[in-house]
Design a protein around this motif. Structure first.
Motif, PDB file in Angstrom:
ATOM      1  N   UNK A  73     -30.298  40.612  15.716  1.00  0.00           N
ATOM      2  CA  UNK A  73     -29.046  40.659  15.062  1.00  0.00           C
ATOM      3  C   UNK A  73     -27.923  40.830  16.039  1.00  0.00           C
ATOM      4  N   UNK A  74     -28.216  41.487  16.997  1.00  0.00           N
ATOM      5  CA  UNK A  74     -27.208  41.692  17.994  1.00  0.00           C
ATOM      6  C   UNK A  74     -26.753  40.356  18.525  1.00  0.00           C
ATOM      7  N   UNK A  75     -27.637  39.451  18.709  1.00  0.00           N
ATOM      8  CA  UNK A  75     -27.263  38.150  19.236  1.00  0.00           C
ATOM      9  C   UNK A  75     -26.448  37.389  18.234  1.00  0.00           C
ATOM     10  N   UNK A  76     -26.782  37.549  17.025  1.00  0.00           N
ATOM     11  CA  UNK A  76     -26.077  36.820  15.988  1.00  0.00           C
ATOM     12  C   UNK A  76     -24.637  37.286  15.938  1.00  0.00           C
ATOM     13  N   UNK A  77     -24.403  38.400  16.276  1.00  0.00           N
ATOM     14  CA  UNK A  77     -23.067  38.924  16.241  1.00  0.00           C
ATOM     15  C   UNK A  77     -22.304  38.375  17.420  1.00  0.00           C
ATOM     16  N   UNK A  78     -22.838  38.309  18.453  1.00  0.00           N
ATOM     17  CA  UNK A  78     -22.145  37.869  19.629  1.00  0.00           C
ATOM     18  C   UNK A  78     -21.823  36.383  19.547  1.00  0.00           C
ATOM     19  N   UNK A  79     -22.767  35.655  18.994  1.00  0.00           N
ATOM     20  CA  UNK A  79     -22.528  34.204  18.933  1.00  0.00           C
ATOM     21  C   UNK A  79     -22.061  33.854  17.567  1.00  0.00           C
ATOM     22  N   UNK A  80     -21.227  32.932  17.526  1.00  0.00           N
ATOM     23  CA  UNK A  80     -20.732  32.459  16.230  1.00  0.00           C
ATOM     24  C   UNK A  80     -21.704  31.427  15.715  1.00  0.00           C
ATOM     25  N   UNK A  81     -21.595  31.160  14.515  1.00  0.00           N
ATOM     26  CA  UNK A  81     -22.521  30.230  13.887  1.00  0.00           C
ATOM     27  C   UNK A  81     -22.395  28.853  14.493  1.00  0.00           C
ATOM     28  N   UNK A  82     -21.291  28.426  14.937  1.00  0.00           N
ATOM     29  CA  UNK A  82     -21.106  27.110  15.561  1.00  0.00           C
ATOM     30  C   UNK A  82     -21.780  27.078  16.909  1.00  0.00           C
TER      31      UNK A  82
ATOM     32  N   UNK B   8     -24.303  28.896  17.752  1.00  0.00           N
ATOM     33  CA  UNK B   8     -25.740  28.942  17.523  1.00  0.00           C
ATOM     34  C   UNK B   8     -26.222  27.526  17.195  1.00  0.00           C
ATOM     35  N   UNK B   9     -25.465  26.878  16.377  1.00  0.00           N
ATOM     36  CA  UNK B   9     -25.852  25.515  16.012  1.00  0.00           C
ATOM     37  C   UNK B   9     -25.805  24.625  17.243  1.00  0.00           C
ATOM     38  N   UNK B  10     -24.815  24.799  18.056  1.00  0.00           N
ATOM     39  CA  UNK B  10     -24.708  24.018  19.287  1.00  0.00           C
ATOM     40  C   UNK B  10     -25.891  24.323  20.197  1.00  0.00           C
ATOM     41  N   UNK B  11     -26.186  25.562  20.288  1.00  0.00           N
ATOM     42  CA  UNK B  11     -27.294  25.960  21.122  1.00  0.00           C
ATOM     43  C   UNK B  11     -28.599  25.380  20.578  1.00  0.00           C
ATOM     44  N   UNK B  12     -28.751  25.440  19.297  1.00  0.00           N
ATOM     45  CA  UNK B  12     -29.945  24.896  18.659  1.00  0.00           C
ATOM     46  C   UNK B  12     -30.016  23.396  18.903  1.00  0.00           C
ATOM     47  N   UNK B  13     -28.878  22.734  18.850  1.00  0.00           N
ATOM     48  CA  UNK B  13     -28.871  21.284  19.084  1.00  0.00           C
ATOM     49  C   UNK B  13     -29.288  21.008  20.526  1.00  0.00           C
ATOM     50  N   UNK B  14     -28.701  21.784  21.443  1.00  0.00           N
ATOM     51  CA  UNK B  14     -29.030  21.571  22.846  1.00  0.00           C
ATOM     52  C   UNK B  14     -30.513  21.904  23.096  1.00  0.00           C
ATOM     53  N   UNK B  15     -30.943  23.040  22.518  1.00  0.00           N
ATOM     54  CA  UNK B  15     -32.325  23.449  22.684  1.00  0.00           C
ATOM     55  C   UNK B  15     -33.255  22.383  22.093  1.00  0.00           C
ATOM     56  N   UNK B  16     -32.890  21.848  20.929  1.00  0.00           N
ATOM     57  CA  UNK B  16     -33.655  20.785  20.276  1.00  0.00           C
ATOM     58  C   UNK B  16     -33.652  19.540  21.124  1.00  0.00           C
ATOM     59  N   UNK B  17     -32.466  19.234  21.707  1.00  0.00           N
ATOM     60  CA  UNK B  17     -32.369  18.051  22.549  1.00  0.00           C
ATOM     61  C   UNK B  17     -33.202  18.246  23.795  1.00  0.00           C
ATOM     62  N   UNK B  18     -33.174  19.442  24.346  1.00  0.00           N
ATOM     63  CA  UNK B  18     -33.974  19.711  25.542  1.00  0.00           C
ATOM     64  C   UNK B  18     -35.465  19.596  25.213  1.00  0.00           C
ATOM     65  N   UNK B  19     -35.853  20.117  24.034  1.00  0.00           N
ATOM     66  CA  UNK B  19     -37.262  20.042  23.616  1.00  0.00           C
ATOM     67  C   UNK B  19     -37.632  18.583  23.403  1.00  0.00           C
ATOM     68  N   UNK B  20     -36.721  17.831  22.769  1.00  0.00           N
ATOM     69  CA  UNK B  20     -36.992  16.406  22.546  1.00  0.00           C
ATOM     70  C   UNK B  20     -37.132  15.690  23.872  1.00  0.00           C
ATOM     71  N   UNK B  21     -36.219  16.013  24.813  1.00  0.00           N
ATOM     72  CA  UNK B  21     -36.301  15.371  26.136  1.00  0.00           C
ATOM     73  C   UNK B  21     -37.601  15.756  26.818  1.00  0.00           C
TER      74      UNK B  21
END
Length: 178
Positions: free
Chosen positions: A1-10, A12-25
């Motif tokens: 939760x602490x992380x969720x507070x620090x990062x905004x939902x956008x 997190x989504x960006x990070x997830x996209x990048x993480x997903x893209x990195x996993x896809x790559x």
């Protein structure tokens, strides 16, 4: 939760996209490497299989050629032997026929000689019988002549004896008388 507070939902989504893209790559890269390894492995396996197949095919061909040559040589020798056997059989057949002719001719000659011997024997017997008859006739004739001569000799001796006796009687008479 602490992380969720620090990062905004956008974020997190960006990070997830990048993480997903990195996993896809990463997955895509792994997939490409797997395909490369698989292709390389298949290529190597195919090369090894093709090499083994070619080696086996060459060995089969070599073995086949070796035995084909040996069989060919044996079949040629066999054929030559069969041909020689046929020639020998023909020669033996011809020799047998010639021997048969020789034996037939010899049999004819022997039969002819046997007939000649038989005729000669029969002629010999007839001549012996004729000779015996002739000898009997000659002997009989000679005996008859001998008897006649003996009879004549006896007469002659008797006559000579009579004449000598007569001469002796005459001498005795003459000596007595004179």
């Amino acid at each position: 939760m602490y992380y969720a507070i620090l990062f905004s939902s956008g974020e997190v989504q960006n990070m997830l996209k990048r993480f997903g893209a990195d996993i896809s790559k990463a997955l895509l890269a792994k997939r490409k490497r797997l395909e490369m390894y698989t292709k390389s492995s298949l290529k190597t396996s195919n090369q090894k299989i093709e090499h083994v197949w070619k080696t086996q095919q060459e060995q089969r061909l070599k073995l086949n050629n070796e035995y084909s040559q040996q069989f060919q040589a044996l079949f040629e020798q066999w054929e030559a032997d069969v041909h020689k056997t046929e020639e020998q059989e023909e020669k033996l057949t011809n020799m047998f026929r010639q021997q048969q002719k020789v034996f037939q001719q010899a049999r004819v000659v022997q039969n002819h000689r046997l007939k000649t011997i038989k005729q000669l024997y029969e002629q010999f017997l007839k001549n012996m019988q004729d000779l015996e008859k002739n000898q009997e006739n000659l002997l009989s004739s000679a005996q008859n002549e001998l008897r006649k001569e003996m009879a004549m000799l006896q007469k002659k001796i008797l006559m000579d004896t009579q004449q000598q006796e007569m001469a002796s009687v005459r001498k005795s008479l003459q000596s007595m008388l004179f």
